[in-house]
Design an enzyme around this catalytic site. Structure first.
Site, PDB file in Angstrom:
ATOM      1  N   VAL A  33      11.308   8.201  -6.226  1.00 23.20           N
ATOM      2  CA  VAL A  33      10.238   7.794  -7.039  1.00 23.20           C
ATOM      3  C   VAL A  33       9.897   8.743  -8.200  1.00 23.20           C
ATOM      4  O   VAL A  33       9.823   8.614  -9.246  1.00 23.20           O
ATOM      5  CB  VAL A  33       8.980   7.444  -6.207  1.00 23.20           C
ATOM      6  CG1 VAL A  33       8.021   7.059  -7.143  1.00 23.20           C
ATOM      7  CG2 VAL A  33       9.346   6.430  -5.258  1.00 23.20           C
TER       8      VAL A  33
ATOM      9  N   GLU B 231      13.244   4.162   3.693  1.00 24.05           N
ATOM     10  CA  GLU B 231      12.677   5.390   3.421  1.00 24.05           C
ATOM     11  C   GLU B 231      13.694   6.324   3.934  1.00 24.05           C
ATOM     12  O   GLU B 231      14.742   5.868   4.620  1.00 24.05           O
ATOM     13  CB  GLU B 231      11.527   5.795   4.483  1.00 24.05           C
ATOM     14  CG  GLU B 231      10.324   4.617   4.061  1.00 24.05           C
ATOM     15  CD  GLU B 231       9.664   5.235   2.845  1.00 24.05           C
ATOM     16  OE1 GLU B 231       9.317   6.217   2.639  1.00 24.05           O
ATOM     17  OE2 GLU B 231       9.424   4.261   1.677  1.00 24.05           O
TER      18      GLU B 231
ATOM     19  N   LYS C 130       0.542   0.257   4.752  1.00 24.90           N
ATOM     20  CA  LYS C 130       0.069  -0.661   3.574  1.00 24.90           C
ATOM     21  C   LYS C 130      -1.122  -1.370   3.838  1.00 24.90           C
ATOM     22  O   LYS C 130      -1.915  -1.814   3.208  1.00 24.90           O
ATOM     23  CB  LYS C 130       1.369  -1.007   3.153  1.00 24.90           C
ATOM     24  CG  LYS C 130       2.280  -0.500   2.630  1.00 24.90           C
ATOM     25  CD  LYS C 130       3.655  -1.117   2.218  1.00 24.90           C
ATOM     26  CE  LYS C 130       4.658  -0.038   1.839  1.00 24.90           C
ATOM     27  NZ  LYS C 130       6.140  -0.748   1.596  1.00 24.90           N
TER      28      LYS C 130
HETATM   29  N1  HSE Z   1      10.692   1.636   2.097  1.00 23.42           N
HETATM   30  C1  HSE Z   1       9.634   0.890   1.627  1.00 23.42           C
HETATM   31  C2  HSE Z   1       9.991  -0.679   1.811  1.00 23.42           C
HETATM   32  C3  HSE Z   1       9.164   0.940   0.089  1.00 23.42           C
HETATM   33  O1  HSE Z   1      11.251  -0.889   2.154  1.00 23.42           O
HETATM   34  O2  HSE Z   1       9.185  -1.456   1.455  1.00 23.42           O
HETATM   35  C4  HSE Z   1       8.197   2.157   0.090  1.00 23.42           C
HETATM   36  O3  HSE Z   1       7.081   1.812   1.064  1.00 23.42           O
END
Ligand code: HSE
Length: 436
Positions: free
Chosen positions: A19, A195, A210
């Site tokens: 990112v 990740e 999230k």
């Molecule tokens: N690795 C996460 C996903 C993206 O696969 O959604 C970053 O949060």
């Protein structure tokens, strides 16, 4: 000061992974557009990485590189610190120090906010310095600003989201190409969706972090990590997906956040779930994410887009940089987390209801189905439908049941009893069936 006289805003970038590199690349690509729209140039002044010698797809600009995170704090010329190093310890120290120095913070670190957001937003509030975090949830989908700003006039009734691209990619490949779980995970890693350590993706915790952030924006309270119920997709087999399809459902890792108005309690969970094949969320495939929000004024809304990946996620970071720039111009507006309600407390998971999918591997013997049905009946759990395919390994037979609405706590008690039956050969697989 007139706009044309303003100096460029100076950015300190911590992290040049997928990112971070995307932010650098896209700030250069759209430099002129951004300057025109924001009225001020955005300039990266320093980039801090652990290992400058590492091979990278996007070349690290040698004149900006440092390995010292403190250099971002100590440099008074840096206005905005962008935290993209991940983890919760060094990242916490960095963000805290930046806020204490009055620097605006942009972060994509969902684990940091979910676990220590309460502390960080208190500092941001005290220092009157904002934290922006659009990239922390659902990659390129602008869901944070949507809940904070566009839906500000609503009581949020529920949020249901596919918010982990890696899991969605894996489940999609298992569904569409008939891949086994390890093959599909391997593909997701090679494509850079997971990740660095994919554990948090597949065990559901990336989505849970999230969901905690979305719940905080929707209901104004930080649900402690130990109070969110989380299951990953590790145990789901290709066969479960096929059985679900036979019943007319698609399997998705779903985050559910829902207010129960009668108790003011919030249901908050992440679980692999069956959703009706005709529902719009069932057609969200691959690395895409989607979030369905119901508000008391707006009704139902759906947000769809790339939930991971370099460019989509850097688009969200850049939108935060634009907000940070505007905020620094005016020094007014939000300083980050604005609770919409403060009316929530978590609902114990055992008190939540749904229908269920249950697969048990049992001895292929007369009377086995009756034993399973008796346990379920004893707990007052109704059976909606059953299949036992003929083509199974000798001796052991899958029995797949669709169960009526029941309390999760009741289902867990029944499962404990089923496990203790001699005829049950493997850990049963249980998934929720969502009515949405
Ligand atoms: N690795 C996460 C996903 C993206 O696969 O959604 C970053 O949060």
């Amino acid at each position: 000061m007139e706009k044309h006289q303003q100096q460029p805003l100076q950015i300190g970038l911590a992290g040049f992974g997928n990112v971070g590199a995307g932010v650098y690349k896209n700030l250069i690509k759209n430099r002129a557009l951004l300057e025109k729209r924001i009225g001020r140039a955005l300039e990266i002044r320093r980039i801090v990485v652990r290992d400058p010698a590492k091979n990278r797809d996007v070349a690290l600009p040698a004149d900006l590189v440092s390995t010292d995170l403190d250099s971002l704090i100590d440099d008074d010329a840096i206005d905005i610190v962008v935290e993209l190093i991940g983890g919760t310890d060094r990242a916490f120290e960095l963000v805290k120090a930046a806020l204490e120095k009055g620097k605006t913070v942009v972060t994509g670190n969902k684990a940091l906010l979910a676990e220590r957001g309460l502390e960080l937003f208190a500092i941001a509030d005290e220092k009157k310095t904002p934290i922006y975090f659009e990239a922390a949830v659902a990659g390129g989908i602008p869901i944070i600003k949507t809940v904070q700003e566009s839906l500000v006039g609503n009581h949020i009734e529920s949020v249901a989201g596919i918010i982990n691209g890696t899991c969605n990619y894996i489940l999609t490949r298992m569904t569409e190409a008939g891949l086994d779980y390890p093959e599909a995970l391997n593909e997701a890693q090679n494509l850079g969706y997971a990740e660095a350590d994919p554990t948090l993706d597949i065990n559901g915790w990336d989505a849970a972090h999230k969901a905690i952030i979305l719940a905080s924006l929707s209901y104004g309270c930080w649900v402690p990590t130990e109070q969110i119920y989380v299951e990953g997709i590790e145990k789901i087999t290709r066969r479960d997906i096929e059985f679900a399809q036979r019943f007319g459902y698609t399997v998705k890792l779903l985050a559910v956040i829902r207010l129960h108005p009668e108790s003011s309690a919030i249901e908050l969970r992440v679980q692999p779930s069956l959703i009706p094949r005709g529902h719009i969320l069932a057609s969200v495939n691959g690395v895409f994410n989607a979030i369905l929000i119901r508000g008391d004024v707006v009704g139902e809304t759906l947000f769809y887009g790339s939930g991971a990946g370099q460019d989509p996620t850097s688009s969200s970071v850049i939108s935060d940089l634009a907000d940070a720039a505007l905020w620094r111009n005016t020094c007014e507006g939000q300083t980050g987390f604005v609770p919409h309600g403060l009316y929530g407390k978590p609902l114990p998971i055992d008190e939540t209801d749904s229908k269920y999918y249950l697969r048990v591997e049992a001895d292929d013997q007369p009377g086995v189905l009756a034993q399973i049905a008796r346990v379920l009946g004893d707990h007052d759990i109704g059976i909606l439908s059953v299949i036992q395919p003929e083509d199974h390994d000798p001796g052991s037979a899958p029995i797949v049941l669709m169960l009526h609405y029941a309390r999760f706590g009741t289902i867990r008690q029944a499962l404990a009893e089923l496990r203790s039956l001699d005829c049950i050969r493997e850990e049963p697989i249980l998934m929720r069936v969502e009515s949405l």
